[in-house]
Each structure stands twice: as C-alpha cells, then as structure tokens.
Design an enzyme around this catalytic site. Structure first.
Site, PDB file in Angstrom:
ATOM      1  N   SER A 174       0.816  -1.184  -0.042  1.00  0.00           N
ATOM      2  CA  SER A 174       0.358   0.089  -0.315  1.00  0.00           C
ATOM      3  C   SER A 174       0.721   1.434   0.009  1.00  0.00           C
ATOM      4  O   SER A 174       1.653   1.135  -0.908  1.00  0.00           O
ATOM      5  CB  SER A 174      -1.222  -0.632   1.453  1.00  0.00           C
ATOM      6  OG  SER A 174      -2.029   1.073   1.330  1.00  0.00           O
ATOM      7  N   ASP A 185     -10.586  -5.290  -4.199  1.00  0.00           N
ATOM      8  CA  ASP A 185      -9.427  -4.135  -3.773  1.00  0.00           C
ATOM      9  C   ASP A 185     -10.618  -3.029  -3.187  1.00  0.00           C
ATOM     10  O   ASP A 185     -10.454  -2.593  -4.118  1.00  0.00           O
ATOM     11  CB  ASP A 185      -7.682  -3.867  -4.517  1.00  0.00           C
ATOM     12  CG  ASP A 185      -7.114  -2.843  -3.319  1.00  0.00           C
ATOM     13  OD1 ASP A 185      -7.625  -2.116  -2.207  1.00  0.00           O
ATOM     14  OD2 ASP A 185      -5.928  -2.237  -3.307  1.00  0.00           O
ATOM     15  N   HIS A 220      -7.086  -6.103  -0.097  1.00  0.00           N
ATOM     16  CA  HIS A 220      -6.342  -4.937   0.068  1.00  0.00           C
ATOM     17  C   HIS A 220      -4.694  -5.401   1.130  1.00  0.00           C
ATOM     18  O   HIS A 220      -3.766  -5.921   0.709  1.00  0.00           O
ATOM     19  CB  HIS A 220      -6.821  -3.753   0.857  1.00  0.00           C
ATOM     20  CG  HIS A 220      -4.990  -2.764   0.610  1.00  0.00           C
ATOM     21  ND1 HIS A 220      -5.084  -2.762  -0.238  1.00  0.00           N
ATOM     22  CD2 HIS A 220      -5.238  -1.729   1.655  1.00  0.00           C
ATOM     23  CE1 HIS A 220      -4.122  -1.545  -0.156  1.00  0.00           C
ATOM     24  NE2 HIS A 220      -4.392  -0.862   0.718  1.00  0.00           N
TER      25      HIS A 220
END
Length: 248
Positions: free
Chosen positions: A83, A184, A214
């Site tokens: 991320s 996601d 995610h």
C-alpha cells in the site's frame, strides 16, 4: 560491518497499518536466509492519535534511514512495500539506484475518488479523526492489522506523499514485480496504470491476486506473493554468486 555477500530486503507497511501486516513475509524471507529491515513508520504501531502530528516527510525519513541501515549489513537490497509502503518503495528506488529490484503489493499512488476526499484539506481543521474499523482482508481470521480510526491530518499528508512520488516515477528504473488484488476496496487499479505509464523500468511483471483483498500480504494469496517474490529475486541474481538459499 555487515556481510556483503548476503541479500537484504526492506519491508515497508502501509498507511494506518502495522508490522503484523508483513509478519508472514518477514518470517519466510528470514527462514530463506535474507537479512530483513522492517521499519515502523512514524505514528504507526502505537496509538492512532500519534498519527495526528506526522508529516509525510517523516515517512520518507523513516524508509531512507532503514535503507541506509540495511545497506550497512548487506551488499544487495530489494524493497517490498504494501500500500503506502509500495509508494515509499518507489521513492527509494527513484533516489537510490543501487536497489536491485522493487516488489509492490497493492501499492498506493492514488485513492478511490470520493467527494469526502475532496474536502479533506479543509475538513481536517475541524475533524481530527474518523472511525474506520477493520482491515480490508478476505481472511476474516486475521484481525488487528490497522488502526480503527484515521487521522484526517495524516490522510492529508498521505495524499501529499502520493503526489510527490507520482512526480518521481520517471526516475524509477529497476525491475518491478507488481501484485494487484482484483478485489481491492482501498486502492484502485489506477495506481497500477499510473505506475506502468510513469516508470522507466525495462522489466515489469504484473501478477493479479484472485483470492485476497487489500492487505494481501496476510491474506489467502500470501504464499503466492512470497513464492513469486523469491522467483523474481532469484532471476535477478542468477548471473551472480550469492551465499543464500533461493531454491524454495
């Protein structure tokens, strides 16, 4: 003095996430003989209120310091980021050309568009935190991977960070291994497109994850991420002699 024949991997967690999101990969890489550096980003791994005063420059300093620390121990370095950690990994390669390769897992260069995000720069002066419990993960047995509250000041800093790193993409030249979950709920696929269009890497491998959300590093595809990462690293080092077990 470190062992320059060893290979190091810098693992970087994401926004509001914690070190638990990378615990599986850390263990697997260490068991394979890699030297691991895994920094705790400023404002994380403590209390959500600690994020309120953090600037995006603090996160840049965190990863640059960790990179330099790892470089003292090893001769070759790869960076893996989840991320926001993926965005920070791209920043490192844009600025430190001796990084051998970058592995991105649902990396963040933009957020899902919403009217609420448009007002964050103003709203943060009136609202400090918003309640947003839980992590975006398909494996519901995994908990405690992120804060339950988001600091709007920190979210604003995150947005500024992504803008800065988007401007650095042309300086990214190392091979990239990109993992993207097809489902996601946090980071849109647009982040992948931005990366593909923006970097100057000659080698880019894109792998779609079909059974993770995610936080894929702790989700049902975590073994896929580890195994394909090992293949990626092994391929890049195949012309050289390294004292490490890459046969898994």
């Amino acid at each position: 003095m470190g062992d320059k024949e060893k290979v190091g991997i810098l693992l970087i967690h994401g926004f509001t996430g914690n070190l638990k999101t990378l615990s599986y990969l850390k263990t697997q890489f260490e068991n394979s003989g890699f030297i691991i550096e895994m920094p705790s980003l400023s404002g994380h791994n403590t209390d959500y209120r600690d994020l309120d005063k953090v600037k995006f420059e603090d996160w840049l300093d965190d990863v640059e310091t960790a990179f330099k620390r790892l470089k003292e121990k090893t001769g070759t370095i790869f960076v893996l980021g989840l991320s926001m950690g993926g965005a920070l990994a791209l920043h490192l390669q844009a600025n430190f050309k001796d990084i051998k390769g970058v592995i991105l897992v649902n990396h963040a260069l933009t957020l899902k568009k919403s009217l609420k995000l448009f007002f964050v720069p103003i709203l943060r002066h009136f609202v400090k935190f918003i309640y947003d419990p839980g992590s975006d993960i398909k494996d519901k047995s995994k908990t405690g991977l992120a804060y339950d509250y988001i600091s709007l000041n920190a979210l604003y800093e995150f947005m500024k960070l992504m803008k800065v790193i988007r401007s650095e993409l042309a300086n990214v030249t190392s091979p990239l291994l990109i993992f993207k979950s097809l489902e996601d709920h946090v980071i849109p696929y647009e982040s992948v497109i931005i990366t593909l269009k923006g970097v100057n890497s000659d080698e880019i491998i894109l792998i779609h994850l079909k059974n993770s959300y995610h936080v894929a590093t702790e989700d049902f595809d975590k073994e896929v991420i580890f195994n394909r990462s090992i293949e990626f690293i092994k391929t890049l080092l195949k012309e050289e002699r390294w004292r490490i077990d890459l046969t898994q």
